[in-house]
Design a protein around this motif. Structure first.
Motif, PDB file in Angstrom:
ATOM      1  N   ASP A 287       6.622  -3.512  -4.597  1.00 25.92           N
ATOM      2  CA  ASP A 287       5.529  -2.865  -3.880  1.00 25.92           C
ATOM      3  C   ASP A 287       4.885  -1.755  -4.690  1.00 25.92           C
ATOM      4  O   ASP A 287       3.750  -1.362  -4.406  1.00 25.92           O
ATOM      5  N   THR A 288       5.578  -1.233  -5.687  1.00 23.90           N
ATOM      6  CA  THR A 288       4.991  -0.198  -6.538  1.00 23.90           C
ATOM      7  C   THR A 288       3.819  -0.759  -7.323  1.00 23.90           C
ATOM      8  O   THR A 288       2.859  -0.051  -7.606  1.00 23.90           O
ATOM      9  N   ALA A 289       3.873  -2.043  -7.644  1.00 32.90           N
ATOM     10  CA  ALA A 289       2.758  -2.700  -8.321  1.00 32.90           C
ATOM     11  C   ALA A 289       1.752  -3.233  -7.315  1.00 32.90           C
ATOM     12  O   ALA A 289       0.554  -2.967  -7.401  1.00 32.90           O
ATOM     13  N   VAL A 290       2.255  -4.003  -6.314  1.00 23.07           N
ATOM     14  CA  VAL A 290       1.382  -4.641  -5.325  1.00 23.07           C
ATOM     15  C   VAL A 290       2.013  -4.508  -3.949  1.00 23.07           C
ATOM     16  O   VAL A 290       3.103  -5.042  -3.710  1.00 23.07           O
ATOM     17  N   GLY A 291       1.334  -3.798  -3.043  1.00 18.27           N
ATOM     18  CA  GLY A 291       1.799  -3.668  -1.665  1.00 18.27           C
ATOM     19  C   GLY A 291       0.898  -4.468  -0.755  1.00 18.27           C
ATOM     20  O   GLY A 291      -0.233  -4.072  -0.463  1.00 18.27           O
ATOM     21  N   MET A 292       1.366  -5.625  -0.308  1.00 16.62           N
ATOM     22  CA  MET A 292       0.538  -6.547   0.456  1.00 16.62           C
ATOM     23  C   MET A 292       0.538  -6.230   1.947  1.00 16.62           C
ATOM     24  O   MET A 292       1.476  -5.641   2.487  1.00 16.62           O
ATOM     25  N   HIS A 293      -0.522  -6.664   2.632  1.00 20.01           N
ATOM     26  CA  HIS A 293      -0.556  -6.662   4.095  1.00 20.01           C
ATOM     27  C   HIS A 293       0.341  -7.793   4.578  1.00 20.01           C
ATOM     28  O   HIS A 293       0.369  -8.882   3.980  1.00 20.01           O
ATOM     29  N   PRO A 294       1.104  -7.616   5.661  1.00 19.11           N
ATOM     30  CA  PRO A 294       2.036  -8.663   6.096  1.00 19.11           C
ATOM     31  C   PRO A 294       1.377  -9.910   6.648  1.00 19.11           C
ATOM     32  O   PRO A 294       2.071 -10.900   6.900  1.00 19.11           O
TER      33      PRO A 294
END
Length: 390
Positions: A287-294
């Motif tokens: 998530d530090t690189a890419v934090g997606m919407h669920p």
């Protein structure tokens, strides 16, 4: 001063998976995690059910984590359906059109975390600094150095940050990120119900809220409700019987009466995408690189995929006696992971906007979009393959 080859900041799933991916490489690893050791060894339930693709299952198998899961905690995800408003029309992914028995597997997040911890426990060359936080980060062409809250300093040839989507280490590295605070909260709650879900997940974009049902074993599902933060506080505070009635009402009784079997968990919704996935002697994963919407259920899978990409490059460099944090290596990792994640991240942003904006033009557009997608087999097939990721 203690010297390592790699320092991993963050002992969540991506960080532990990366450490395990380097097992047998001969590299000396340090994992720094703010949670105490007992919380890592036996994580408490957090309500989140992870939809694992076939590729992610294979990754966990290779890491010796999948076999550590109790089969009773693994539920098949056979298909997914998307509804909009009061329409009975549903856009379906998987099922007979996929040519496969299932899209993926649903597993509780805390069970995966425990399995990964068990996999790395006692791993040769790995030192775990539990209950410690990073207070300072410095990198130059020769090394990376971190200062810990207990006064110790660690140095390494490579620093890997995996400490959440609102990462302190990312900030200390001077890497900016696109941060989208959506002003909404997600509530997850396990419920039992009268009807049979058939292993089919549903995502229902109704007026004023979004509600999803993730099929678990038996007549049980994980209800995932998305609402503005203020409204969510009121609902999450309801007594179990009233909460069950509220979820039943919002799902229009499609699975009959619903009864909570666990307390609800509420999370603020934030999407993040780092401007860069690498810096001098440093890389970002999870998530530090890419934090997606669920809504796409793909954030966890991207975390496993990204760590595997970086670990492969690091192992190859170590085996050849090369620099494991060479600028070219880190650029290759960044390019590969950006190509793997950016298209779906961008599409997810558009999807969230389209299906949460209640203004009439958006309501018309989203219904038209579902209808159009249903008549485009290439689109449905592409999305299904992306969800399955063999």
């Amino acid at each position: 001063m203690v010297d390592y080859d790699v320092i991993v900041v963050g002992g969540g799933p991506a960080g532990l998976a990366f450490a395990r991916s380097l097992a047998g490489s001969g590299l000396r690893l340090a994992v720094v995690e703010r949670q105490p050791l007992d919380a890592l060894a036996d994580p408490v339930p957090d309500g989140r059910e992870i939809a694992l693709t076939h590729r992610s299952v294979a990754t966990l198998e290779a890491l010796d984590a999948w076999a550590r899961l109790d089969p009773a905690d693994v539920a098949p995800l056979r298909a997914a359906r998307v509804f909009n408003g009061s329409s009975r029309f549903a856009l379906t992914f998987g099922g007979t059109m996929s040519g496969d028995d299932r899209l993926g597997q649903l597993v509780p997040n805390h069970r995966i975390r425990r399995a990964l911890f068990q996999a790395v426990e006692g791993q040769d060359g790995l030192t775990l600094f539990a209950g410690s936080t990073v207070t300072e980060v410095r990198t130059d062409r020769r090394r990376a150095e971190v200062a810990l809250s207990d006064g110790r300093s660690l140095t390494a040839r490579l620093l890997v940050a995996s400490d959440s989507r609102l990462s302190d280490v990312r900030d200390r590295l001077g890497i900016k990120a696109e941060i989208n605070r959506l002003g909404q909260s997600m509530m997850v709650c396990r419920v039992v119900h009268e009807g049979d879900h058939g292993g089919v997940a549903t995502e229902w974009f109704d007026h004023g809220h979004t509600i999803a049902m993730l099929p678990l074993n038996g007549r049980m599902s994980s209800a995932v409700l998305t609402l503005p933060a203020a409204a969510m506080q009121r609902i999450a505070a309801l007594a179990p019987e009233a909460l069950g009635a509220e979820i039943t009402r919002r799902y229009h009784g499609r699975l009959g009466t619903m009864t909570p079997v666990e307390a609800p968990h509420v999370y603020p919704l934030v999407m993040t995408y780092a401007d860069h996935f690498a810096a001098t002697r440093a890389a970002l994963i999870g998530d530090t690189a890419v934090g997606m919407h669920p809504v796409t259920a793909h954030g966890f899978n991207f975390g496993l995929q990204g760590q595997a990409t970086l670990a492969r490059l690091v192992r190859e460099a170590a085996a050849k006696g090369r620099d494991i944090a060479a600028p070219l290596l880190l650029r290759r990792y960044e390019m590969t992971h950006r190509l793997a994640t950016r298209p779906l991240y961008t599409a997810t942003k558009l999807l969230v906007r389209l299906y949460t904006d209640e203004r009439p033009p958006f309501a018309i557009a989203r219904h038209a979009a579902l209808r159009a997608a249903a008549h485009l087999p290439l689109v449905r097939g592409t999305v299904t393959r992306l969800l399955m990721q063999h």
